[in-house]
Motif scaffolding. Structure first.
Motif, mmCIF file in Angstrom:
data_model
loop_
_atom_site.group_PDB
_atom_site.id
_atom_site.type_symbol
_atom_site.label_atom_id
_atom_site.label_comp_id
_atom_site.label_asym_id
_atom_site.label_seq_id
_atom_site.Cartn_x
_atom_site.Cartn_y
_atom_site.Cartn_z
ATOM 1 N N SER A 64 0.932 -1.226 -0.114
ATOM 2 C CA SER A 64 -0.140 0.043 -0.012
ATOM 3 C C SER A 64 0.956 1.417 -0.118
ATOM 4 O O SER A 64 0.431 2.180 -0.449
ATOM 5 N N GLY A 68 0.611 3.806 -2.872
ATOM 6 C CA GLY A 68 0.567 5.419 -2.968
ATOM 7 C C GLY A 68 1.632 6.302 -3.222
ATOM 8 O O GLY A 68 1.734 7.275 -3.622
ATOM 9 N N VAL A 71 1.302 6.757 -7.095
ATOM 10 C CA VAL A 71 0.325 7.786 -7.276
ATOM 11 C C VAL A 71 0.982 9.204 -7.110
ATOM 12 O O VAL A 71 0.838 10.108 -7.918
ATOM 13 N N ALA A 88 -3.843 12.724 -2.368
ATOM 14 C CA ALA A 88 -4.260 11.693 -3.290
ATOM 15 C C ALA A 88 -3.514 10.355 -2.808
ATOM 16 O O ALA A 88 -3.999 9.231 -2.710
ATOM 17 N N VAL A 92 -5.270 6.795 -1.528
ATOM 18 C CA VAL A 92 -4.943 5.843 -2.097
ATOM 19 C C VAL A 92 -4.242 4.617 -1.207
ATOM 20 O O VAL A 92 -4.528 3.310 -1.323
ATOM 21 N N VAL A 96 -6.060 0.947 -0.433
ATOM 22 C CA VAL A 96 -5.184 -0.304 -0.653
ATOM 23 C C VAL A 96 -5.194 -0.996 0.826
ATOM 24 O O VAL A 96 -5.356 -2.151 0.892
#
Length: 101
Positions: A64, A68, A71, A88, A92, A96
């Motif tokens: 995760s 992240g 992103v 964001a 994210v 996740v």
């Protein structure tokens, strides 16, 4: 407890020396373009070296954190604002993380 104070004093001296020695040893202007470019990127490299491990261990699962980070990297490369990138990436990583539990 005495040990803690000695660690703090040593850390303060090292930090001071790192900042003071270049000011005392280098008196003239640096003309080498290689040295100038090297010194220009030192803060960015240092920040990246301190931040990246923290990113990988920010959540319970490394996957995760990595998603992240990807992103955040994509948004940053697309010139989005810092608030958008951070929000964001956190969102994210959170989503996740929920699916991995």
């Amino acid at each position: 407890m005495n040990n803690v104070f000695s660690y703090i004093i040593v850390m303060a001296l090292v930090t001071y020396l790192i900042r003071a020695l270049p000011l005392t040893l280098i008196r003239k202007e640096i003309k080498s373009s290689f040295v100038k470019s090297f010194l220009h990127y030192v803060p960015y490299a240092t920040l990246a070296a301190m931040t990246f491990p923290a990113i990988l261990h920010a959540t319970d699962y490394v996957l995760s954190s990595v998603i992240g980070f990807v992103v955040a990297l994509v948004l940053a490369l697309n010139k989005k604002s810092l608030l958008t990138v951070a929000g964001a990436a956190c969102a994210v990583a959170f989503v996740v993380e929920i699916f991995l539990h």
